[in-house]
Design a protein around this motif. Structure first.
Motif, PDB file in Angstrom:
ATOM      1  N   ASP A   1      24.896  -7.260  -6.226  1.00 14.19           N
ATOM      2  CA  ASP A   1      23.902  -6.758  -7.286  1.00 14.19           C
ATOM      3  C   ASP A   1      22.575  -7.481  -6.965  1.00 14.19           C
ATOM      4  O   ASP A   1      22.583  -8.820  -7.051  1.00 14.19           O
ATOM      5  N   LEU A   2      21.664  -6.845  -6.809  1.00 12.55           N
ATOM      6  CA  LEU A   2      20.388  -7.165  -6.795  1.00 12.55           C
ATOM      7  C   LEU A   2      19.265  -6.370  -7.489  1.00 12.55           C
ATOM      8  O   LEU A   2      19.492  -5.374  -8.028  1.00 12.55           O
ATOM      9  N   GLY A   3      18.366  -6.935  -7.963  1.00 10.45           N
ATOM     10  CA  GLY A   3      17.050  -6.275  -8.625  1.00 10.45           C
ATOM     11  C   GLY A   3      15.749  -6.444  -8.231  1.00 10.45           C
ATOM     12  O   GLY A   3      15.524  -7.143  -7.024  1.00 10.45           O
ATOM     13  N   PRO A   4      14.584  -6.245  -8.808  1.00  7.42           N
ATOM     14  CA  PRO A   4      13.229  -6.376  -7.933  1.00  7.42           C
ATOM     15  C   PRO A   4      12.865  -7.504  -7.711  1.00  7.42           C
ATOM     16  O   PRO A   4      13.291  -8.526  -8.464  1.00  7.42           O
ATOM     17  N   GLY A   5      12.357  -7.662  -6.347  1.00 12.00           N
ATOM     18  CA  GLY A   5      11.943  -9.153  -5.859  1.00 12.00           C
ATOM     19  C   GLY A   5      13.126  -9.479  -4.919  1.00 12.00           C
ATOM     20  O   GLY A   5      12.677 -10.698  -4.145  1.00 12.00           O
ATOM     21  N   ASP A   6      14.425  -9.309  -5.163  1.00  7.46           N
ATOM     22  CA  ASP A   6      15.546  -9.831  -4.466  1.00  7.46           C
ATOM     23  C   ASP A   6      15.497  -9.138  -2.978  1.00  7.46           C
ATOM     24  O   ASP A   6      15.145  -7.944  -2.722  1.00  7.46           O
ATOM     25  N   GLY A   7      16.353  -9.721  -2.208  1.00  7.25           N
ATOM     26  CA  GLY A   7      16.665  -9.023  -0.867  1.00  7.25           C
ATOM     27  C   GLY A   7      17.461  -9.702  -0.287  1.00  7.25           C
ATOM     28  O   GLY A   7      18.405 -10.885  -0.798  1.00  7.25           O
ATOM     29  N   VAL A   8      17.916  -9.362   1.089  1.00  7.24           N
ATOM     30  CA  VAL A   8      18.931  -9.993   1.983  1.00  7.24           C
ATOM     31  C   VAL A   8      17.983 -10.255   3.204  1.00  7.24           C
ATOM     32  O   VAL A   8      17.439  -9.530   3.511  1.00  7.24           O
ATOM     33  N   PHE A   9      18.587 -11.260   4.050  1.00  7.34           N
ATOM     34  CA  PHE A   9      18.419 -11.448   5.555  1.00  7.34           C
ATOM     35  C   PHE A   9      19.652 -11.263   6.388  1.00  7.34           C
ATOM     36  O   PHE A   9      20.638 -11.697   5.829  1.00  7.34           O
ATOM     37  N   ALA A  10      19.671 -10.050   7.404  1.00  7.27           N
ATOM     38  CA  ALA A  10      20.718  -9.987   8.191  1.00  7.27           C
ATOM     39  C   ALA A  10      20.408 -10.285   9.449  1.00  7.27           C
ATOM     40  O   ALA A  10      19.422  -9.520  10.099  1.00  7.27           O
ATOM     41  N   PRO A  11      20.827 -11.299  10.456  1.00 11.04           N
ATOM     42  CA  PRO A  11      20.562 -11.343  11.811  1.00 11.04           C
ATOM     43  C   PRO A  11      21.126 -10.318  12.322  1.00 11.04           C
ATOM     44  O   PRO A  11      21.898  -9.647  12.073  1.00 11.04           O
ATOM     45  N   PRO A  12      20.925 -10.357  13.772  1.00 11.34           N
ATOM     46  CA  PRO A  12      21.464  -9.459  14.628  1.00 11.34           C
ATOM     47  C   PRO A  12      23.210  -9.195  14.501  1.00 11.34           C
ATOM     48  O   PRO A  12      23.729 -10.099  14.238  1.00 11.34           O
ATOM     49  N   ASN A  13      23.571  -8.101  14.606  1.00  8.55           N
ATOM     50  CA  ASN A  13      25.129  -7.643  14.687  1.00  8.55           C
ATOM     51  C   ASN A  13      25.491  -7.909  13.287  1.00  8.55           C
ATOM     52  O   ASN A  13      26.938  -8.189  12.997  1.00  8.55           O
ATOM     53  N   VAL A  14      24.930  -8.029  11.767  1.00  4.77           N
ATOM     54  CA  VAL A  14      25.576  -8.494  10.757  1.00  4.77           C
ATOM     55  C   VAL A  14      25.505  -7.096   9.980  1.00  4.77           C
ATOM     56  O   VAL A  14      24.162  -6.594   9.674  1.00  4.77           O
ATOM     57  N   LEU A  15      26.563  -6.567   9.342  1.00  2.00           N
ATOM     58  CA  LEU A  15      26.414  -5.361   8.806  1.00  2.00           C
ATOM     59  C   LEU A  15      25.583  -5.424   7.417  1.00  2.00           C
ATOM     60  O   LEU A  15      25.867  -6.413   6.754  1.00  2.00           O
ATOM     61  N   HIS A  16      24.982  -4.318   7.146  1.00  2.24           N
ATOM     62  CA  HIS A  16      24.193  -4.378   6.014  1.00  2.24           C
ATOM     63  C   HIS A  16      23.962  -2.844   5.600  1.00  2.24           C
ATOM     64  O   HIS A  16      24.085  -2.098   6.368  1.00  2.24           O
ATOM     65  N   GLY A  17      23.547  -2.562   4.136  1.00  2.77           N
ATOM     66  CA  GLY A  17      23.307  -1.414   3.703  1.00  2.77           C
ATOM     67  C   GLY A  17      22.949  -1.384   2.557  1.00  2.77           C
ATOM     68  O   GLY A  17      22.490  -2.494   1.733  1.00  2.77           O
ATOM     69  N   ALA A  18      22.700  -0.404   1.346  1.00  5.14           N
ATOM     70  CA  ALA A  18      22.239  -0.486   0.132  1.00  5.14           C
ATOM     71  C   ALA A  18      22.811   0.920  -0.452  1.00  5.14           C
ATOM     72  O   ALA A  18      23.156   1.977   0.205  1.00  5.14           O
ATOM     73  N   ARG A  19      22.929   0.847  -1.768  1.00  6.96           N
ATOM     74  CA  ARG A  19      23.505   1.798  -2.624  1.00  6.96           C
ATOM     75  C   ARG A  19      23.045   1.677  -4.099  1.00  6.96           C
ATOM     76  O   ARG A  19      22.694   0.699  -4.610  1.00  6.96           O
ATOM     77  N   ASN A  20      22.997   2.853  -4.612  1.00  9.00           N
ATOM     78  CA  ASN A  20      22.753   3.104  -6.140  1.00  9.00           C
ATOM     79  C   ASN A  20      24.083   3.691  -6.926  1.00  9.00           C
ATOM     80  O   ASN A  20      24.293   4.705  -6.687  1.00  9.00           O
ATOM     81  N   PRO A  21      24.629   2.369  -7.561  1.00 11.57           N
ATOM     82  CA  PRO A  21      25.977   3.005  -7.869  1.00 11.57           C
ATOM     83  C   PRO A  21      25.885   3.474  -9.385  1.00 11.57           C
ATOM     84  O   PRO A  21      26.811   3.950  -9.866  1.00 11.57           O
ATOM     85  N   GLN A  22      24.801   3.564 -10.019  1.00  8.35           N
ATOM     86  CA  GLN A  22      24.484   4.123 -11.202  1.00  8.35           C
ATOM     87  C   GLN A  22      24.953   5.625 -11.307  1.00  8.35           C
ATOM     88  O   GLN A  22      24.634   6.547 -10.680  1.00  8.35           O
ATOM     89  N   SER A  23      25.354   5.938 -12.428  1.00 10.53           N
ATOM     90  CA  SER A  23      25.487   7.479 -12.683  1.00 10.53           C
ATOM     91  C   SER A  23      25.424   7.832 -14.349  1.00 10.53           C
ATOM     92  O   SER A  23      25.171   6.761 -15.009  1.00 10.53           O
ATOM     93  N   GLY A  24      25.375   8.852 -14.596  1.00 11.46           N
ATOM     94  CA  GLY A  24      25.006   9.270 -16.001  1.00 11.46           C
ATOM     95  C   GLY A  24      23.635   9.586 -16.266  1.00 11.46           C
ATOM     96  O   GLY A  24      22.717   9.318 -15.456  1.00 11.46           O
ATOM     97  N   GLU A  25      23.287   9.822 -17.726  1.00 11.45           N
ATOM     98  CA  GLU A  25      21.857  10.358 -18.045  1.00 11.45           C
ATOM     99  C   GLU A  25      20.867   9.210 -18.077  1.00 11.45           C
ATOM    100  O   GLU A  25      19.608   9.317 -17.677  1.00 11.45           O
ATOM    101  N   GLU A  26      21.474   7.866 -17.958  1.00 10.41           N
ATOM    102  CA  GLU A  26      20.387   6.757 -18.260  1.00 10.41           C
ATOM    103  C   GLU A  26      20.272   6.200 -16.665  1.00 10.41           C
ATOM    104  O   GLU A  26      19.388   5.406 -16.594  1.00 10.41           O
ATOM    105  N   ALA A  27      20.875   6.916 -15.744  1.00  7.16           N
ATOM    106  CA  ALA A  27      20.792   6.267 -14.325  1.00  7.16           C
ATOM    107  C   ALA A  27      19.340   6.601 -13.910  1.00  7.16           C
ATOM    108  O   ALA A  27      18.569   7.541 -14.159  1.00  7.16           O
ATOM    109  N   ARG A  28      18.845   5.484 -13.121  1.00  9.41           N
ATOM    110  CA  ARG A  28      17.415   5.691 -12.552  1.00  9.41           C
ATOM    111  C   ARG A  28      17.636   5.412 -11.164  1.00  9.41           C
ATOM    112  O   ARG A  28      18.397   4.921 -10.451  1.00  9.41           O
ATOM    113  N   ARG A  29      16.540   5.782 -10.149  1.00  9.06           N
ATOM    114  CA  ARG A  29      16.503   5.641  -8.895  1.00  9.06           C
ATOM    115  C   ARG A  29      16.561   4.075  -8.302  1.00  9.06           C
ATOM    116  O   ARG A  29      15.834   3.325  -9.253  1.00  9.06           O
TER     117      ARG A  29
END
Length: 265
Positions: free
Chosen positions: A212-240
């Motif tokens: 779980d991450l929020g604004p200003g947070d991040g990750v560093f992934a060196p070569p061959n390290v798996l990474h990706g991103a997703r928005n798991p929110q749903s419903g009327e209150e969900a935001r991009r």
């Protein structure tokens, strides 16, 4: 660097825990560099006080990309200038000098740096200023690289600075994830990846789990390290959920997936 949460090979970075130190009239916190295993890129968080100016003298010796997270002011690359506010970005190629000046409020800027190897192709007329919302060139339907099952609802990524805009080594991409969308898990065989949250809350994948991450947070992934991103929110209150960053050096495979040339323009 107590802001780091170390994993076996990747690193989670928490924006709220950055330790800023004075650098001229500004304040700087190193985020990514050799001390956490980065081979090809550095990333610094910079706070520019109202009326202040960030103009590192070493800039001409490397490629730089700067992204504004908060505040407003103006940016200059050589003799070209542009207003800058949250979501604005600039690219400064090797041999150029850049600066970012704050207006009436403090600016927070994340700055990438990388040394261009001798003999590398250079852009003839590189784009200097862009916005995270620039949708001129996009990657949609990215399936990932297969190590983790792909999600059915895929996010779209904007290409902002990349070979097609004349960027020789650094790139800047912006992933915009609507509720329940994912930018599928992948890796880069020969690139460091540093990417951060611009807007919303969501999750980044690093190595073997979602974080779980929020604004200003991040990750560093060196070569061959798996990474990706997703928005798991749903419903009327969900935001991009919006993330930005990119591999260094740029990974041609992403542009192949998008059906565009990876040659430096």
């Amino acid at each position: 660097m107590s802001n780091l949460i170390r994993r076996a090979t990747g690193v989670v970075l928490r924006g709220a825990e950055l330790e800023y130190r004075p650098h001229g009239e500004c304040w700087v916190s190193p985020m990514v560099g050799p001390e956490i295993g980065a081979q090809f890129v550095t990333v610094d968080a910079v706070k520019i006080p109202p009326g202040g100016r960030w103009a590192p003298p070493e800039a001409a010796g490397e490629e730089n990309v700067a992204v504004v997270l908060a505040g407003s002011g103006a940016g200059t690359v050589d003799s070209e200038s542009s207003p800058m506010g949250a979501a604005s970005a600039l690219y400064s190629p090797t041999g150029s000098a850049y600066s970012v000046s704050a207006g009436d409020t403090e600016m927070t800027v994340y700055v990438w740096g990388s040394v261009l190897p001798e003999g590398s192709p250079r852009g003839s007329r590189p784009a200097r200023f862009r916005s995270l919302w620039n949708a001129e060139t996009r990657l949609a339907g990215f399936p990932g690289t297969g190590q983790v099952a792909s999600a059915s609802r895929t996010a779209t990524m904007n290409f902002l600075f990349w070979p097609g805009t004349g960027s020789a080594r650094l790139c800047l991409h912006c992933g915009i994830m609507m509720p329940e969308e994912t930018f599928n898990v992948h890796l880069h065989p020969a690139s460091d990846e540093a990417y951060f949250v611009f807007e919303g809350t969501g999750q980044f994948y690093l190595e073997d789990r979602w974080i779980d991450l929020g604004p200003g947070d991040g990750v560093f992934a060196p070569p061959n390290v798996l990474h990706g991103a997703r928005n798991p929110q749903s419903g009327e209150e969900a935001r991009r959920f919006v993330a930005f960053g990119g591999p260094t050096p740029f990974d041609p495979a992403l542009y192949d997936f998008a059906g565009v040339s990876a040659e430096v323009r």
